[in-house]
Design a protein around this motif. Sequence first.
Motif, PDB file in Angstrom:
ATOM      1  N   LEU A  78     -20.927  -4.728 -89.638  1.00  0.00           N
ATOM      2  CA  LEU A  78     -19.551  -4.521 -90.099  1.00  0.00           C
ATOM      3  C   LEU A  78     -19.011  -3.167 -89.645  1.00  0.00           C
ATOM      4  CD1 LEU A  78     -19.774  -5.934 -93.757  1.00  0.00           C
ATOM      5  CD2 LEU A  78     -18.770  -7.034 -91.753  1.00  0.00           C
ATOM      6  N   ASN A  79     -19.837  -2.119 -89.760  1.00  0.00           N
ATOM      7  CA  ASN A  79     -19.405  -0.784 -89.314  1.00  0.00           C
ATOM      8  C   ASN A  79     -19.093  -0.766 -87.827  1.00  0.00           C
ATOM      9  OD1 ASN A  79     -19.751   0.206 -91.889  1.00  0.00           O
ATOM     10  ND2 ASN A  79     -21.702   1.209 -91.474  1.00  0.00           N
ATOM     11  N   SER A  80     -19.980  -1.354 -87.042  1.00  0.00           N
ATOM     12  CA  SER A  80     -19.804  -1.338 -85.583  1.00  0.00           C
ATOM     13  C   SER A  80     -18.553  -2.112 -85.170  1.00  0.00           C
ATOM     14  CB  SER A  80     -21.048  -1.927 -84.906  1.00  0.00           C
ATOM     15  OG  SER A  80     -22.210  -1.198 -85.250  1.00  0.00           O
ATOM     16  N   ILE A  81     -18.332  -3.270 -85.789  1.00  0.00           N
ATOM     17  CA  ILE A  81     -17.133  -4.058 -85.470  1.00  0.00           C
ATOM     18  C   ILE A  81     -15.870  -3.279 -85.816  1.00  0.00           C
ATOM     19  CG2 ILE A  81     -15.829  -6.131 -86.094  1.00  0.00           C
ATOM     20  CD1 ILE A  81     -18.493  -7.582 -86.436  1.00  0.00           C
ATOM     21  N   LEU A 138     -15.446   0.006 -86.062  1.00  0.00           N
ATOM     22  CA  LEU A 138     -15.263   1.151 -85.169  1.00  0.00           C
ATOM     23  C   LEU A 138     -14.880   0.704 -83.760  1.00  0.00           C
ATOM     24  CD1 LEU A 138     -18.241   3.434 -86.314  1.00  0.00           C
ATOM     25  CD2 LEU A 138     -15.825   3.608 -86.922  1.00  0.00           C
ATOM     26  N   LEU A 139     -15.414  -0.449 -83.302  1.00  0.00           N
ATOM     27  CA  LEU A 139     -15.025  -0.979 -81.988  1.00  0.00           C
ATOM     28  C   LEU A 139     -13.555  -1.384 -81.977  1.00  0.00           C
ATOM     29  CD1 LEU A 139     -18.185  -3.112 -81.069  1.00  0.00           C
ATOM     30  CD2 LEU A 139     -17.371  -1.068 -79.867  1.00  0.00           C
ATOM     31  N   VAL A 140     -13.095  -2.016 -83.058  1.00  0.00           N
ATOM     32  CA  VAL A 140     -11.697  -2.425 -83.153  1.00  0.00           C
ATOM     33  C   VAL A 140     -10.779  -1.197 -83.159  1.00  0.00           C
ATOM     34  CG1 VAL A 140      -9.979  -3.527 -84.634  1.00  0.00           C
ATOM     35  CG2 VAL A 140     -12.204  -4.613 -84.280  1.00  0.00           C
ATOM     36  N   LEU A 141     -11.206  -0.129 -83.831  1.00  0.00           N
ATOM     37  CA  LEU A 141     -10.400   1.087 -83.899  1.00  0.00           C
ATOM     38  C   LEU A 141     -10.514   1.945 -82.640  1.00  0.00           C
ATOM     39  CD1 LEU A 141     -11.190   2.084 -87.591  1.00  0.00           C
ATOM     40  CD2 LEU A 141      -8.997   1.268 -86.714  1.00  0.00           C
ATOM     41  N   GLY A 142     -11.433   1.586 -81.751  1.00  0.00           N
ATOM     42  CA  GLY A 142     -11.563   2.319 -80.495  1.00  0.00           C
ATOM     43  C   GLY A 142     -12.299   3.632 -80.611  1.00  0.00           C
ATOM     44  N   VAL A 143     -13.169   3.792 -81.608  1.00  0.00           N
ATOM     45  CA  VAL A 143     -13.947   5.021 -81.770  1.00  0.00           C
ATOM     46  C   VAL A 143     -15.113   5.002 -80.784  1.00  0.00           C
ATOM     47  CG1 VAL A 143     -15.289   6.418 -83.378  1.00  0.00           C
ATOM     48  CG2 VAL A 143     -13.288   5.156 -84.187  1.00  0.00           C
ATOM     49  N   LYS A 144     -15.323   6.125 -80.098  1.00  0.00           N
ATOM     50  CA  LYS A 144     -16.420   6.196 -79.139  1.00  0.00           C
ATOM     51  C   LYS A 144     -17.760   6.150 -79.863  1.00  0.00           C
ATOM     52  CE  LYS A 144     -16.261   8.540 -75.432  1.00  0.00           C
ATOM     53  NZ  LYS A 144     -16.253   9.628 -74.416  1.00  0.00           N
ATOM     54  N   TYR A 145     -18.748   5.560 -79.177  1.00  0.00           N
ATOM     55  CA  TYR A 145     -20.112   5.421 -79.698  1.00  0.00           C
ATOM     56  C   TYR A 145     -20.095   4.678 -81.038  1.00  0.00           C
ATOM     57  CZ  TYR A 145     -20.337   9.162 -76.297  1.00  0.00           C
ATOM     58  OH  TYR A 145     -20.178   9.913 -75.161  1.00  0.00           O
ATOM     59  N   ALA A 146     -19.320   3.606 -81.063  1.00  0.00           N
ATOM     60  CA  ALA A 146     -19.126   2.847 -82.296  1.00  0.00           C
ATOM     61  C   ALA A 146     -20.440   2.259 -82.810  1.00  0.00           C
ATOM     62  CB  ALA A 146     -18.096   1.739 -82.062  1.00  0.00           C
ATOM     63  N   ILE A 147     -21.253   1.718 -81.899  1.00  0.00           N
ATOM     64  CA  ILE A 147     -22.495   1.065 -82.340  1.00  0.00           C
ATOM     65  C   ILE A 147     -23.451   2.098 -82.915  1.00  0.00           C
ATOM     66  CG2 ILE A 147     -24.485  -0.276 -81.584  1.00  0.00           C
ATOM     67  CD1 ILE A 147     -22.700  -1.585 -79.504  1.00  0.00           C
ATOM     68  N   ILE A 200     -10.112   3.753 -94.270  1.00  0.00           N
ATOM     69  CA  ILE A 200      -9.753   2.490 -94.924  1.00  0.00           C
ATOM     70  C   ILE A 200     -10.794   1.411 -94.631  1.00  0.00           C
ATOM     71  CG2 ILE A 200      -8.047   0.630 -94.980  1.00  0.00           C
ATOM     72  CD1 ILE A 200      -5.902   2.734 -94.440  1.00  0.00           C
ATOM     73  N   ALA A 201     -11.220   1.320 -93.362  1.00  0.00           N
ATOM     74  CA  ALA A 201     -12.205   0.305 -92.982  1.00  0.00           C
ATOM     75  C   ALA A 201     -13.532   0.513 -93.712  1.00  0.00           C
ATOM     76  CB  ALA A 201     -12.427   0.334 -91.469  1.00  0.00           C
ATOM     77  N   TYR A 202     -13.977   1.762 -93.794  1.00  0.00           N
ATOM     78  CA  TYR A 202     -15.247   2.032 -94.462  1.00  0.00           C
ATOM     79  C   TYR A 202     -15.152   1.803 -95.965  1.00  0.00           C
ATOM     80  CZ  TYR A 202     -18.277   3.680 -90.720  1.00  0.00           C
ATOM     81  OH  TYR A 202     -19.102   3.745 -89.624  1.00  0.00           O
ATOM     82  N   LEU A 203     -13.995   2.106 -96.554  1.00  0.00           N
ATOM     83  CA  LEU A 203     -13.822   1.834 -97.978  1.00  0.00           C
ATOM     84  C   LEU A 203     -13.861   0.331 -98.255  1.00  0.00           C
ATOM     85  CD1 LEU A 203     -11.078   4.418 -99.019  1.00  0.00           C
ATOM     86  CD2 LEU A 203     -13.525   4.486 -99.527  1.00  0.00           C
ATOM     87  N   VAL A 204     -13.251  -0.459 -97.360  1.00  0.00           N
ATOM     88  CA  VAL A 204     -13.293  -1.917 -97.507  1.00  0.00           C
ATOM     89  C   VAL A 204     -14.727  -2.418 -97.361  1.00  0.00           C
ATOM     90  CG1 VAL A 204     -12.552  -4.100 -96.495  1.00  0.00           C
ATOM     91  CG2 VAL A 204     -10.907  -2.243 -96.777  1.00  0.00           C
ATOM     92  N   ILE A 205     -15.446  -1.869 -96.379  1.00  0.00           N
ATOM     93  CA  ILE A 205     -16.842  -2.281 -96.168  1.00  0.00           C
ATOM     94  C   ILE A 205     -17.697  -1.898 -97.371  1.00  0.00           C
ATOM     95  CG2 ILE A 205     -18.900  -1.870 -94.762  1.00  0.00           C
ATOM     96  CD1 ILE A 205     -17.019  -1.561 -92.350  1.00  0.00           C
ATOM     97  N   GLN A 206     -17.460  -0.703 -97.932  1.00  0.00           N
ATOM     98  CA  GLN A 206     -18.197  -0.284 -99.124  1.00  0.00           C
ATOM     99  C   GLN A 206     -17.913  -1.219-100.298  1.00  0.00           C
ATOM    100  OE1 GLN A 206     -20.424   2.253 -99.877  1.00  0.00           O
ATOM    101  NE2 GLN A 206     -20.606   2.581 -97.674  1.00  0.00           N
ATOM    102  N   PHE A 207     -16.648  -1.639-100.437  1.00  0.00           N
ATOM    103  CA  PHE A 207     -16.292  -2.565-101.510  1.00  0.00           C
ATOM    104  C   PHE A 207     -17.008  -3.899-101.326  1.00  0.00           C
ATOM    105  CE2 PHE A 207     -13.622  -5.983-103.186  1.00  0.00           C
ATOM    106  CZ  PHE A 207     -13.469  -5.582-104.503  1.00  0.00           C
TER     107      PHE A 207
END
Length: 372
Positions: free
Chosen positions: A212-215, A217-226, A269-276
């Motif tokens: 979930l984290n990797s997906i 971060l990949l969608v948001l375009g963050v480098k080294y997402a995996i 926001i994405a990490y808060l959703v994943i934590q929830f």
Amino acid sequence: MAIKEYPFYLKTTVILFGLILLVYMLSTLGDILVPLAFALLMSILLNPLCNWLQKHKIPKALSIILSLLSTLILVGAIMYFLSSQTMAFSDSLPALKEKFGQIITDLESWVYTRFGIETQKQVAFIKNTMNGSKALVGRTLNTVLGTLSIVFLIPVYTFMLLFYKQLILSFLYEVFSEENSARVAEILKETKSAVQSYIVGLLVEMVIVAILNSIALLVLGVKYAILLGVIGAILNMLPYIGGIIAIALPVLMATVTKDGYSTQLGVVIAYLVIQFIDNNIVFPRVVSFKVQINALISIVIVLLGNALWGISGMFLSVPFVAVLKIIFDRIDDLKPWGKLLGDNVPTRHIGQIWTRRRGRTADTVIEGQGTK
């Protein structure tokens, strides 16, 4: 013969001195006890696989070796993946360092314009902070290196614990009186089941959170997402504290590699959703931990574990307290402590119940006197 009752303050003093001595011994013998504790968890986890291999006519020693080899291969594959991702990250360090320096310069100018603090004072403050950070990093590296040095002891301890399992179990049964054998068997069974479900569920949870984290971060375009997604999932194994650090890493990476702040907001926001999702869906269904520890005790025990044994203590603290709760729940004098560790919150405390009962008794007496 009457049993002598000692005053409360004397009992409290003896208990405090006993706790201080226990903590001192645990801290002093950490190099021996930490790998032994990890090996105990590993042996409980690998015990079903060893039993399955032995049922298929494989000798006991060979069954243990095959179980350990399968675990080492899995851990080696994960370490190889992380090291390859880290090598790719290190190639971009010069560009990231230059970008980070530019951000620091802009921040210094903004602070000077906004608050009137001179650049020299800001630099001095940053240097003092960095000196403190170096000491903290040094302690962390010492802890990591110490952990790596004892990792080689864990397979040896695990092999010995599995090989001498029957001897250890016989000792535990014989050290207690015969009338308590059923209770000892129940405690051992509950401990084994709780630890196995906790560790297996935690590993499955880590895989789900990493995906979930990797997906995200990949969608948001963050480098080294995996890489950041996997590190965040590993940190998530630390209750409550790890989740905060897991959010900080991709936010910092987005700040260094991207302009603006929309990506950082998206990461939070994405990490808060994943934590929830993790706390309310994944963890209750995947981990299915039979012994629940309340949030207050979890946070305190993780911090105490870090103070005692560093990173290793943070990982070991929760299953250790879970085993204590299993023991407390089955000893009459320690049941209140087991309730304190658990997450079952009563609607009324016992004082209110006693007060109401006494009130009803008084009312009954008054009514009875009035009828005479």
